[in-house]
Design a protein around this motif. Structure first.
Motif, PDB file in Angstrom:
ATOM      1  N   ASP A 112      41.598  44.824  43.395  1.00 30.97           N
ATOM      2  CA  ASP A 112      40.304  44.448  42.836  1.00 30.97           C
ATOM      3  C   ASP A 112      39.318  45.612  42.898  1.00 30.97           C
ATOM      4  N   ALA A 113      39.345  46.380  43.983  1.00 32.28           N
ATOM      5  CA  ALA A 113      38.464  47.547  44.094  1.00 32.28           C
ATOM      6  C   ALA A 113      38.787  48.560  43.000  1.00 32.28           C
ATOM      7  N   GLU A 114      40.067  48.759  42.721  1.00 30.72           N
ATOM      8  CA  GLU A 114      40.473  49.660  41.633  1.00 30.72           C
ATOM      9  C   GLU A 114      39.952  49.152  40.294  1.00 30.72           C
ATOM     10  N   ARG A 115      40.058  47.844  40.061  1.00 32.01           N
ATOM     11  CA  ARG A 115      39.596  47.247  38.807  1.00 32.01           C
ATOM     12  C   ARG A 115      38.089  47.427  38.635  1.00 32.01           C
ATOM     13  N   VAL A 116      37.333  47.184  39.699  1.00 33.87           N
ATOM     14  CA  VAL A 116      35.878  47.323  39.640  1.00 33.87           C
ATOM     15  C   VAL A 116      35.489  48.773  39.369  1.00 33.87           C
ATOM     16  N   ALA A 117      36.151  49.712  40.043  1.00 29.67           N
ATOM     17  CA  ALA A 117      35.861  51.135  39.823  1.00 29.67           C
ATOM     18  C   ALA A 117      36.168  51.529  38.379  1.00 29.67           C
ATOM     19  N   ARG A 118      37.289  51.032  37.853  1.00 32.85           N
ATOM     20  CA  ARG A 118      37.664  51.322  36.463  1.00 32.85           C
ATOM     21  C   ARG A 118      36.620  50.778  35.491  1.00 32.85           C
ATOM     22  N   GLU A 119      36.133  49.561  35.733  1.00 31.85           N
ATOM     23  CA  GLU A 119      35.115  48.956  34.879  1.00 31.85           C
ATOM     24  C   GLU A 119      33.810  49.742  34.938  1.00 31.85           C
ATOM     25  N   ARG A 120      33.443  50.200  36.124  1.00 31.75           N
ATOM     26  CA  ARG A 120      32.212  50.994  36.263  1.00 31.75           C
ATOM     27  C   ARG A 120      32.339  52.325  35.533  1.00 31.75           C
ATOM     28  N   ASN A 121      33.502  52.961  35.632  1.00 32.45           N
ATOM     29  CA  ASN A 121      33.715  54.229  34.940  1.00 32.45           C
ATOM     30  C   ASN A 121      33.661  54.033  33.428  1.00 32.45           C
ATOM     31  N   GLN A 122      34.229  52.945  32.937  1.00 29.22           N
ATOM     32  CA  GLN A 122      34.198  52.662  31.512  1.00 29.22           C
ATOM     33  C   GLN A 122      32.774  52.403  31.030  1.00 29.22           C
ATOM     34  N   ALA A 123      31.998  51.677  31.837  1.00 26.44           N
ATOM     35  CA  ALA A 123      30.611  51.382  31.474  1.00 26.44           C
ATOM     36  C   ALA A 123      29.768  52.658  31.482  1.00 26.44           C
TER      37      ALA A 123
END
Length: 114
Positions: free
Chosen positions: A100-111
């Protein structure tokens, strides 16, 4: 029943605290198997890129179980409901947290890139 509890808790958080976030609830296996725990995940909002019917837990649960070689079973119509061996539950939850931490970091980078 555990899925209804998870949805109720999420609705209560949304209504009372104005918090909208994913929630994982763990309980006993509904078929009475003492060696398994039932794990249910509900999301705050469906994501457009989720392949599991709008709930990222469908993929994350399976990935976490496979990552730690846990014994697991998926017998539910709901993709975000999984039974995991009780002895593997702690390690499963840690792996799920990392995913989940990886997913959140990926979403933040995309945003941030937009």
């Amino acid at each position: 029943a555990l899925l209804r509890l998870a949805l109720f808790l999420q609705d209560a958080l949304r209504t009372v605290k104005r918090i909208e976030r994913p929630l994982v609830v763990v309980g006993p296996s509904p078929d009475g198997d003492k060696g398994l725990a039932l794990v249910v995940g509900v999301t705050g909002k469906p994501q457009a890129d989720d392949t599991g019917g709008g709930n990222h837990f469908a993929h994350s649960f399976r990935r976490a179980a496979e990552q730690i070689s846990a014994r697991f079973r998926h017998d539910s119509f709901e993709a975000s409901v999984l039974q995991v061996a009780s002895r593997d539950l702690g390690e499963f939850m840690e792996a799920l947290s990392d995913i989940d931490a990886e997913r959140v970091a990926r979403e933040r980078n995309q945003a941030a890139a937009q």
